[in-house]
Enzyme design. Sequence first.
Site, PDB file in Angstrom:
ATOM      1  N   ASP A  14       0.859  -1.182  -0.077  1.00 42.43           N
ATOM      2  CA  ASP A  14       0.208  -0.073   0.001  1.00 42.43           C
ATOM      3  C   ASP A  14       0.812   1.386  -0.246  1.00 42.43           C
ATOM      4  O   ASP A  14       0.253   2.395   0.585  1.00 42.43           O
ATOM      5  CB  ASP A  14      -0.863  -0.197   1.014  1.00 42.43           C
ATOM      6  CG  ASP A  14      -1.545  -1.198   1.348  1.00 42.43           C
ATOM      7  OD1 ASP A  14      -2.169  -1.552   0.124  1.00 42.43           O
ATOM      8  OD2 ASP A  14      -1.789  -1.733   2.268  1.00 42.43           O
ATOM      9  N   GLY A  16       1.380   2.945  -2.679  1.00 47.01           N
ATOM     10  CA  GLY A  16       1.109   4.073  -3.549  1.00 47.01           C
ATOM     11  C   GLY A  16       1.687   3.403  -4.925  1.00 47.01           C
ATOM     12  O   GLY A  16       2.167   4.222  -5.789  1.00 47.01           O
ATOM     13  N   LYS A  17       1.900   2.007  -4.846  1.00 42.72           N
ATOM     14  CA  LYS A  17       2.576   1.520  -6.171  1.00 42.72           C
ATOM     15  C   LYS A  17       1.877   1.609  -7.426  1.00 42.72           C
ATOM     16  O   LYS A  17       2.233   2.077  -8.518  1.00 42.72           O
ATOM     17  CB  LYS A  17       3.041   0.046  -6.065  1.00 42.72           C
ATOM     18  CG  LYS A  17       4.125  -0.184  -5.132  1.00 42.72           C
ATOM     19  CD  LYS A  17       4.132  -1.698  -4.779  1.00 42.72           C
ATOM     20  CE  LYS A  17       2.942  -2.399  -4.460  1.00 42.72           C
ATOM     21  NZ  LYS A  17       2.593  -2.236  -2.971  1.00 42.72           N
ATOM     22  N   LYS A  19      -0.194   4.127  -8.090  1.00 41.29           N
ATOM     23  CA  LYS A  19       0.063   5.387  -8.695  1.00 41.29           C
ATOM     24  C   LYS A  19       1.398   5.597  -9.734  1.00 41.29           C
ATOM     25  O   LYS A  19       1.301   6.093 -10.807  1.00 41.29           O
ATOM     26  CB  LYS A  19       0.005   6.609  -7.825  1.00 41.29           C
ATOM     27  CG  LYS A  19       0.342   7.905  -8.287  1.00 41.29           C
ATOM     28  CD  LYS A  19       0.230   8.933  -7.467  1.00 41.29           C
ATOM     29  CE  LYS A  19       1.088  10.314  -8.049  1.00 41.29           C
ATOM     30  NZ  LYS A  19       0.808  11.737  -7.391  1.00 41.29           N
ATOM     31  N   ASN A  39      -5.020 -10.541  -3.421  1.00 44.00           N
ATOM     32  CA  ASN A  39      -4.729 -10.038  -2.121  1.00 44.00           C
ATOM     33  C   ASN A  39      -4.556  -8.570  -2.284  1.00 44.00           C
ATOM     34  O   ASN A  39      -4.659  -7.711  -1.436  1.00 44.00           O
ATOM     35  CB  ASN A  39      -3.905 -10.576  -1.488  1.00 44.00           C
ATOM     36  CG  ASN A  39      -2.509 -10.851  -2.196  1.00 44.00           C
ATOM     37  OD1 ASN A  39      -2.354 -10.773  -3.469  1.00 44.00           O
ATOM     38  ND2 ASN A  39      -1.496 -11.441  -1.432  1.00 44.00           N
ATOM     39  N   GLY A  41      -4.565  -4.511  -3.767  1.00 40.48           N
ATOM     40  CA  GLY A  41      -5.545  -3.611  -4.315  1.00 40.48           C
ATOM     41  C   GLY A  41      -4.778  -2.211  -4.642  1.00 40.48           C
ATOM     42  O   GLY A  41      -3.977  -1.936  -4.059  1.00 40.48           O
ATOM     43  N   HIS A  42      -5.022  -2.135  -5.938  1.00 40.98           N
ATOM     44  CA  HIS A  42      -4.463  -0.833  -6.530  1.00 40.98           C
ATOM     45  C   HIS A  42      -5.500   0.162  -6.975  1.00 40.98           C
ATOM     46  O   HIS A  42      -6.472  -0.308  -7.472  1.00 40.98           O
ATOM     47  CB  HIS A  42      -3.599  -1.250  -7.727  1.00 40.98           C
ATOM     48  CG  HIS A  42      -2.808  -2.329  -7.501  1.00 40.98           C
ATOM     49  ND1 HIS A  42      -1.402  -2.105  -6.970  1.00 40.98           N
ATOM     50  CD2 HIS A  42      -2.921  -3.476  -7.961  1.00 40.98           C
ATOM     51  CE1 HIS A  42      -1.070  -3.320  -7.011  1.00 40.98           C
ATOM     52  NE2 HIS A  42      -1.935  -4.172  -7.738  1.00 40.98           N
ATOM     53  N   THR A  43      -5.462   1.380  -6.220  1.00 42.75           N
ATOM     54  CA  THR A  43      -6.288   2.449  -6.589  1.00 42.75           C
ATOM     55  C   THR A  43      -5.676   3.459  -7.658  1.00 42.75           C
ATOM     56  O   THR A  43      -4.537   3.750  -7.323  1.00 42.75           O
ATOM     57  CB  THR A  43      -6.804   3.263  -5.471  1.00 42.75           C
ATOM     58  OG1 THR A  43      -6.999   2.269  -4.264  1.00 42.75           O
ATOM     59  CG2 THR A  43      -7.925   4.047  -5.800  1.00 42.75           C
ATOM     60  N   THR A 130      -5.604 -11.733   3.914  1.00 43.25           N
ATOM     61  CA  THR A 130      -6.839 -10.876   3.315  1.00 43.25           C
ATOM     62  C   THR A 130      -8.157 -11.779   2.971  1.00 43.25           C
ATOM     63  O   THR A 130      -9.123 -11.499   2.657  1.00 43.25           O
ATOM     64  CB  THR A 130      -6.284 -10.265   1.970  1.00 43.25           C
ATOM     65  OG1 THR A 130      -5.789 -11.531   1.151  1.00 43.25           O
ATOM     66  CG2 THR A 130      -5.221  -9.142   2.207  1.00 43.25           C
ATOM     67  N   GLN A 190       2.143  -6.032  -3.135  1.00 50.02           N
ATOM     68  CA  GLN A 190       2.727  -6.062  -1.755  1.00 50.02           C
ATOM     69  C   GLN A 190       3.865  -5.184  -1.255  1.00 50.02           C
ATOM     70  O   GLN A 190       3.915  -4.226  -2.344  1.00 50.02           O
ATOM     71  CB  GLN A 190       2.555  -7.572  -1.155  1.00 50.02           C
ATOM     72  CG  GLN A 190       1.392  -8.388  -1.014  1.00 50.02           C
ATOM     73  CD  GLN A 190       0.641  -8.941  -2.233  1.00 50.02           C
ATOM     74  OE1 GLN A 190       1.402  -9.410  -2.939  1.00 50.02           O
ATOM     75  NE2 GLN A 190      -0.434  -8.556  -2.444  1.00 50.02           N
ATOM     76  N   GLY A 302     -10.965  -2.892   3.280  1.00 53.88           N
ATOM     77  CA  GLY A 302     -11.853  -1.799   4.129  1.00 53.88           C
ATOM     78  C   GLY A 302     -11.100  -1.608   5.575  1.00 53.88           C
ATOM     79  O   GLY A 302     -11.660  -1.006   6.432  1.00 53.88           O
ATOM     80  N   ASP A 333       2.288  14.801   1.357  1.00 54.28           N
ATOM     81  CA  ASP A 333       1.130  15.912   1.932  1.00 54.28           C
ATOM     82  C   ASP A 333       0.394  15.555   3.022  1.00 54.28           C
ATOM     83  O   ASP A 333       0.042  16.262   3.752  1.00 54.28           O
ATOM     84  CB  ASP A 333       0.471  16.348   0.892  1.00 54.28           C
ATOM     85  CG  ASP A 333      -0.423  14.834   0.093  1.00 54.28           C
ATOM     86  OD1 ASP A 333       0.426  13.995  -0.094  1.00 54.28           O
ATOM     87  OD2 ASP A 333      -1.599  14.718   0.173  1.00 54.28           O
TER      88      ASP A 333
HETATM   89  P1  IMP Z   1      -2.277 -12.841   2.285  1.00 52.38           P
HETATM   90  O1  IMP Z   1      -1.487 -12.296   1.372  1.00 52.38           O
HETATM   91  O2  IMP Z   1      -3.803 -12.682   2.154  1.00 52.38           O
HETATM   92  O3  IMP Z   1      -1.949 -14.273   2.802  1.00 52.38           O
HETATM   93  O4  IMP Z   1      -2.055 -12.236   3.667  1.00 52.38           O
HETATM   94  C1  IMP Z   1      -0.846 -12.202   4.553  1.00 52.38           C
HETATM   95  C2  IMP Z   1      -0.237 -10.847   4.968  1.00 52.38           C
HETATM   96  O5  IMP Z   1      -0.146  -9.789   3.979  1.00 52.38           O
HETATM   97  C3  IMP Z   1      -1.471  -9.924   5.743  1.00 52.38           C
HETATM   98  O6  IMP Z   1      -0.790  -9.218   6.725  1.00 52.38           O
HETATM   99  C4  IMP Z   1      -1.995  -9.174   4.582  1.00 52.38           C
HETATM  100  O7  IMP Z   1      -2.739  -7.847   5.352  1.00 52.38           O
HETATM  101  C5  IMP Z   1      -0.943  -8.723   4.068  1.00 52.38           C
HETATM  102  N1  IMP Z   1      -1.150  -8.311   2.713  1.00 52.38           N
HETATM  103  C6  IMP Z   1      -1.397  -9.072   1.457  1.00 52.38           C
HETATM  104  N2  IMP Z   1      -1.593  -8.252   0.494  1.00 52.38           N
HETATM  105  C7  IMP Z   1      -1.509  -6.986   0.895  1.00 52.38           C
HETATM  106  C8  IMP Z   1      -1.531  -5.747   0.102  1.00 52.38           C
HETATM  107  O8  IMP Z   1      -1.777  -5.410  -1.011  1.00 52.38           O
HETATM  108  N3  IMP Z   1      -1.125  -4.650   0.814  1.00 52.38           N
HETATM  109  C9  IMP Z   1      -0.895  -4.869   2.244  1.00 52.38           C
HETATM  110  N4  IMP Z   1      -0.870  -5.901   3.042  1.00 52.38           N
HETATM  111  C10 IMP Z   1      -1.265  -7.044   2.335  1.00 52.38           C
HETATM  112 MG    MG Z   2      -2.871  -1.765  -2.133  1.00 55.45          MG
END
Ligand code: IMP
Ligand code: MG
Length: 430
Positions: A14, A16-17, A19, A39, A41-43, A130, A190, A302, A333
């Site tokens: 998270d 900000g990759k 962007k 797992n 999530g990119h906005t 996740t 990640q 969320g 910012d």
């Molecule tokens: P998993 O990848 O769902 O097995 O989760 C393992 C750990 O990686 C957990 O602590 C998740 O919150 C974290 N995690 C997995 N994907 C992301 C991501 O895209 N951003 C931030 N944390 C992630």
């Molecule tokens: Mg993300």
Amino acid sequence: MAQTIIVVGGQWGDEGKGKIVDFLAEKADIVVRYAGGNNAGHTVIVGDKKFKFHLIPSGIVHENKLNIIGNGTVVDPEVLVSEIEDLERVGFKIDERRLVVSSSAHTILPKHREEDNPKKDVHARKIGTTGRGIGPCYRDKVARTGIRISEFIESDSEITRKIRPLVKDTCFIINEAIDQGKKVLFEGAQGTLLDIDHGTYPFVTSSNPTAGGALTGTGVGPTKIDSVIGVFKAYTTRVGAGPFPTELGTEDQTNAEGRWEDIEPVYKEALKEALEKANEGDEYFQGKYMRLMGKEYGTTTGRPRRTGWFDGVAARYAVMVNGMSAIAIMKLDVLQGLKKIKICKAYEVDGKITENFVLDTKKLWEVKPIYEEMPGWDGDISDARSLEDLPENAWNYLRRLEEISNAKIALVSVGPRRDQTIVIDDSVLF
Ligand code: IMP
Ligand code: MG
């Protein structure tokens, strides 16, 4: 100028990759995801439209680019089809000229999803996964009992009919493109500290988000890579469980605040209160201010993200294990308004000071961060378009981040929009 670039998360995801990938994708011919699955999530914000992707590379919103889901990823076929349909609904035409899936990627099956349920499964809860079936799918891959996409599409169903035309042996496509001088962007998901080998095991994901994963996850050799860009926030966040040396407040305090939908109705008042208390020196509220200012709530789940100061020790480690050519500092910012800003430059562990990241996770829980304090800045910097537009204290902060992380800053982001980006060094970019 680079022809091939790996974008990798320097922290716990998270950063900000999305962007940065979006910014670089404009000039790329191919965007390829190399590890993880939905797992992530990119906005991506384009104009006034907000796109959320979990599996499909962020390059999909650009015309005339090939997006590849590489062999190192795990693909949930239902999620893939639903993301394709979402894109089609807003007018994108998704075919094999635009999106290709590696025949060697592994398939997330319903049984993987059922097993990876933090509500029912103690292990998934301990890690705070996740819940998307990522771990069980990679486990089966390594145990050699998994189903690759090539095998999955042999069966006949509505889903396999939709996916089948997109499935190819992608390593040939990528290497041929590189030989032809095309620009390839490797999109990390990640972050370094979630890497199965280099992260805070066992509080990690089940793949290699680090730069090495971009090679094994696509079938491209190390000599073909020109540049590795590490993406960091100007502070630190973490979702899920695990040690977090510079955390402000506790994980329980963060979780007790609730999700974005709980906060949204009272956002303004909460932000004002957090800033006041943060500037009185209350650490929990310093973290809460970052969470609110940075809208630090998971794209995938969320969940509120845990927040803390920039961890220079962890950053230097991430720069090292990825061989980063340069770094991008995101969300500068978010820190505006804070009277004092801290950077962690060393850890105290077992009564000794170390500048090296601590790989023993049991010890990492106990390290004491040693901070350096810097004056913050007042006023909004989200309109800054060059370093000269930044207040002196923001500039000084960036310089210290470079020194402590042992890396040059190539990009600084001061807001979510594409134009809110300051390019400092474009020699490592396309
Ligand atoms: P998993 O990848 O769902 O097995 O989760 C393992 C750990 O990686 C957990 O602590 C998740 O919150 C974290 N995690 C997995 N994907 C992301 C991501 O895209 N951003 C931030 N944390 C992630
Ligand atoms: Mg993300």
